[in-house]
Enzyme design. Sequence first.
Site, mmCIF file in Angstrom:
data_model
loop_
_atom_site.group_PDB
_atom_site.id
_atom_site.type_symbol
_atom_site.label_atom_id
_atom_site.label_comp_id
_atom_site.label_asym_id
_atom_site.label_seq_id
_atom_site.Cartn_x
_atom_site.Cartn_y
_atom_site.Cartn_z
ATOM 1 N N GLU A 68 59.979 98.921 55.761
ATOM 2 C CA GLU A 68 60.231 98.755 57.483
ATOM 3 C C GLU A 68 61.233 99.438 58.004
ATOM 4 O O GLU A 68 61.286 99.746 59.116
ATOM 5 C CB GLU A 68 60.394 97.132 57.428
ATOM 6 C CG GLU A 68 61.883 96.372 56.998
ATOM 7 C CD GLU A 68 61.580 96.216 55.399
ATOM 8 O OE1 GLU A 68 60.600 96.616 54.542
ATOM 9 O OE2 GLU A 68 62.326 95.224 54.890
ATOM 10 N N HIS B 23 61.743 99.110 50.655
ATOM 11 C CA HIS B 23 61.598 98.378 52.030
ATOM 12 C C HIS B 23 61.260 99.599 53.064
ATOM 13 O O HIS B 23 61.956 100.235 53.783
ATOM 14 C CB HIS B 23 63.033 97.894 52.414
ATOM 15 C CG HIS B 23 63.460 96.616 51.924
ATOM 16 N ND1 HIS B 23 63.173 95.584 52.275
ATOM 17 C CD2 HIS B 23 64.403 96.459 50.657
ATOM 18 C CE1 HIS B 23 63.688 94.542 51.409
ATOM 19 N NE2 HIS B 23 64.420 95.057 50.433
ATOM 20 N N CYS C 261 59.493 93.810 48.318
ATOM 21 C CA CYS C 261 60.712 93.582 47.556
ATOM 22 C C CYS C 261 60.562 92.068 46.807
ATOM 23 O O CYS C 261 59.794 92.179 45.848
ATOM 24 C CB CYS C 261 61.932 93.608 48.258
ATOM 25 S SG CYS C 261 63.479 94.064 47.236
HETATM 26 N N1 GLN Z 1 65.998 88.938 45.067
HETATM 27 C C1 GLN Z 1 65.210 90.186 44.869
HETATM 28 C C2 GLN Z 1 66.330 91.177 43.972
HETATM 29 O O1 GLN Z 1 67.439 91.096 44.150
HETATM 30 C C3 GLN Z 1 64.510 90.984 45.964
HETATM 31 C C4 GLN Z 1 65.627 91.469 46.908
HETATM 32 C C5 GLN Z 1 64.872 91.770 48.245
HETATM 33 O O2 GLN Z 1 63.850 91.108 48.515
HETATM 34 N N2 GLN Z 1 65.576 92.505 49.121
HETATM 35 O O3 GLN Z 1 65.621 91.984 43.387
#
Ligand code: GLN
Length: 521
Positions: A499, A497, A371
């Site tokens: 995970e 994600h 992310c």
């Molecule tokens: N801050 C980034 C976004 O909002 C990544 C978010 C995250 O890592 N969950 O896109």
Amino acid sequence: MSGLGKGVTTSSIAKLLQLADQKVSCVKIDPYLNYDAGTMNPVAHGEVFVTEDGGECDMDIGNYERFLNQNILKSHNITTAQVYSSVIEAERKGEYLGACVQIIPHVTDEIKNRIRKIAEDEKLDFLIVECGGTVGDIESLPFLEALRQMRVEEGPQGVIFVHVTLAPSLDVVGEQKTKPTQHSVQELRRIGIQPDFLAVRCTLPLEEKTKKKIAMFTNVTPKDVLSCHDAKSIFKVPQMLYDQGIMDSIFTKFGKIGMVNTSAKWDQWNRIVESMVNHEDKKTRIAMVGKYVTLADSYVSVNHALRHAGAKIGRSIDIDWIDSESIEDYGILSEYDGILVPGGFGTRGSEGIIWTANFAREKNIPYLGICFGFQLAAIAFGRNVLGLDDANSTEIKADAMNPVVDLLPEQKSVSDLGGSLRLGANEILIKDNTNAHKIYRKAIISKRHRHRYEINKKYIPEFEKNGLIFSAESDGGKRMEMLEIPSHKFYLGVQFHPEFNSRPGFPEEVFEAFVKASAEK
Ligand code: GLN
């Protein structure tokens, strides 16, 4: 108190019931006034766990998913805010027909309805409800009252209570103290709940005489006072409880005698548990670089996913958390077998992560960016390979000259912070002949998301001309989901994600590939 192991106790009992061929699930009650965990700081409260249906939930939901190897919906994380919102909304609609709306019965009815609806909709044999907080807290009182009422309504063969308490020893050889348990049970009984079981947290196994003493003061039979001592792995706790006869006791209390008969399932579970604990001699060292590194729980699913992957290839994983804000010597990162940058938000610490992503690329160290770690890897490449001055994310620098990462178009008009990210599982298309395709061995996957920003498509041709390719996308090519550098030993970024999909015995594919590459370093 928090951190005692209510989540592990809940998950372990659920696991034992599942191993006895029962259809089970778990619910987590969080008596706070946040609508969900989405707006809470992970350093104070632990990770925000994202469900398939886009819930931003308490991290205990992740424990349930991992123990049970089954997805849990967001309705399973009940908060005070959700309950009160429903009651207030119903009142505004006039649904209470002129009644004075009160905590008892209206709020408690709403709580019971939510719990019963889950059990009915999912046709469960057993639902284990974990009530967060400490007995005596003002916040949890309406929930405990609702649970007390449920026991009366369903009868003693419909609802049983397990109370998780602490028996501290003041030093290693010292006596296990029973007073905290005595007092919290008294407090519980004062509000009308007599526990059927006590799950007593302690460092060493609870001594027989201590069990008897606790039993005497708490009105629980000694065999139902369960020792929950420190274990090598949380996945050993189901066996620990089983060995103390909890299953016979549970089935007897529910009037279902002689129901345990599950050797095949137990064999598979035991194999998984053994694979998770036995590789102390072979270590793979991973540096986890980010901003929320002061609490190990802020990335608990990532930690677990690494360990699931390690178990699969016979490695134990040593994780060092490195604060991207205070890292001065990037050289220390060379000591690691792999570098992982997990999700994150905001400006603080972001420059350190961009440096880290660049360092891993230059030094050919296996890199996995999740992310935020995916977005910042693209920025690092933009700055250092494409020579894009001031490449950045508009999250970090609103007026960046080269906004390589920018707001999702639908986010431009969003003003509320809570519940407004791109959330939950979405379908992703993987391109042929890529590492991503080799890792997943299929063209379509579905993964969970939690983000507001994404790769700005304008820059893609230049990236791809220079050796960084975007190997997966979603929403008809609108969003980039994975990046990789084919010439690198292992350099992968994922917008989603992974995970949250990793389970003991069934590591998520990206983690498995990353840990494998790291172990070969
Ligand atoms: N801050 C980034 C976004 O909002 C990544 C978010 C995250 O890592 N969950 O896109």
